[in-house]
Design an enzyme around this catalytic site. Sequence first.
Site, PDB file in Angstrom:
ATOM      1  N   ASP A  95      10.770   0.403  -1.579  1.00 58.82           N
ATOM      2  CA  ASP A  95       9.413   0.887  -1.853  1.00 58.82           C
ATOM      3  C   ASP A  95       8.976   0.457  -3.250  1.00 58.82           C
ATOM      4  OD1 ASP A  95       7.091   2.518  -2.383  1.00 58.82           O
ATOM      5  OD2 ASP A  95       7.733   3.802  -0.731  1.00 58.82           O
TER       6      ASP A  95
ATOM      7  N   HIS B 165       7.152   0.151   1.080  1.00 59.95           N
ATOM      8  CA  HIS B 165       6.240   1.270   1.281  1.00 59.95           C
ATOM      9  C   HIS B 165       5.368   1.034   2.517  1.00 59.95           C
ATOM     10  CE1 HIS B 165       3.923   4.744  -0.067  1.00 59.95           C
ATOM     11  NE2 HIS B 165       2.836   4.078   0.285  1.00 59.95           N
TER      12      HIS B 165
END
Length: 231
Positions: free
Chosen positions: A169, A200
């Site tokens: 992420d 993400h």
Amino acid sequence: MTDISIPAGDDGSFSAYVAKPAGGGPAPGLVVIQEIFGVNQVMRDLCDAFAAQGWLAVCPDLFWRQEPGVQITDKTQEEWNRAFALMNGMDQDKRWTTSRPPCRGCARIRIAPAKRVGRLLLGRRLAFMMAARSDSDANVSYYGVGLDGLVGEAASITKPLLMHIAEKDQFVPAEAREKVLAAVKGNPNVTAHVYPGVDHAFARAGGAHFEPEAAELANGRTAAFFKQHLG
């Protein structure tokens, strides 16, 4: 499938998208918390999918105090800039209180007589906050941006919380991720999964970082989790 108005209890009312399961009978309520792009088509499709599985899905407009009715996408830099401006300009405590009326009162807002209520968060910190601060029966957090700032509340989580965390992420450094995992380790109410090699929003259908296999795994776990805890 419709939009309704919900009293905020403080300074007005806000809209929410509602998707009801077939049959019209009692159903577990699920408050689906929007991403930073508003209650857009992605969120509406997600609510419809949950309704098809038997959930009463409600997605409240969290930006209503700033700009009601936001529906943008993740396709252009201009939209990203607008989304971040809205998110950064939001009062997080008021955002939290906006998510509470749908969760407290799925029956009261006259959609259907809900039996139990859970929350699904697609984005930042709200599911973690709700698990620690509210009486919702179960909570699911996707991605976990900003959770390292809430680790002091980890011991207050007394209701089931499922966390889906992307290993790569871009908004969650490895150090922050490990801080969060260490904080919830040993809490029997928390289950955390880290998805290797994904970024993400890996579960956002059609998104730039969509990973079908990881999304299918995470979404399957979410469905099983809500089935277990909400009935």
